[in-house]
Design a protein around this motif. Sequence first.
Motif: not given
Length: 297
Positions: A192-204, A253-256, A211-213
């Motif tokens: 509901r917050v305008p101008g904010l981008r949401l990106i899902p990461v496939d982790l449980p 999970s991280l290996r995938k 994963p980004f580090t």
Amino acid sequence: MSNPHLPDLRAEVSAQYVLDYIPRESDTLLVVMAPTPRLVLMKYPFAQSSLHLADRFLSFYTNAPYRNVNAIVTFARARGYRRLLFIGSSKGGSGALLWSSIAQEVQRDMAVQCIAFSPQTMLFPHNPVLDELPSYRISLDRLEGKGRAHLAKDFRRFGNIQDFIRGRTALTTVYYSSGYGMDVAEADRLRRVPGLRLIPVDLPFHGSIMPFTLKSGDEGAIERLADKLYADAAKDPDLARSLPDRREDFVSSLRKLSAASLNDVIAETLARGTRGRRKRLRLMNGLFRLYRRQGWV
């Protein structure tokens, strides 16, 4: 050895925050906000200068945010930085959302951006989704404790982060673990917050920054990270609740995943900000030419 760059900033920032600063050749200052009482990512090879913070009280960075952001803005200006990029995960992600929105509000001469990984976004009033974090229950109990009235006041004032940032949001990207219920619920609040981008990461599990580090395909790095986290979990109740019960599930999970590096994420974010500023400049220049043709300027 104490950092010679920090005495003035330490004097201005609330005493509950741990600080360190690593200068590099860049026009951007990264403000890296830890999810723990200890500084994180100190050894990560950032391409930009980095100011690292940790919240000793685990109060989700709600204590005196205006005072602290103004101190950071003054510190950045004095060193010639033109951009501020707030980065944090979990509690640090909450802090990055909150402090970047305040920086966006209080100054106009620097570009402000934010990358938040798995942030908690609704701290007050009581949010049952966060009850699985023992530190959250401690934060709520502290509201009634003696000698902490200033912390309680700020927690109530700034705890509804999803509403506070509305209307003052910096250019923000939020990454969250798509297979972890708490992350999904808190990310949904931000839709509901305008101008904010949401990106899902496939982790449980909680911890979408992990994963980004890591270097993609580095099996040894994944194993070492698993060893460290599962050892730390014995002393960190929040971490213990956030990891899979089985170490092998964490590793698999991280290996995938084949994720970009954190530096790549930062570079893409900074590029988005540059494109946005160029677009605004083109619009302003176009309006100025129109006004000049009309004789208004």
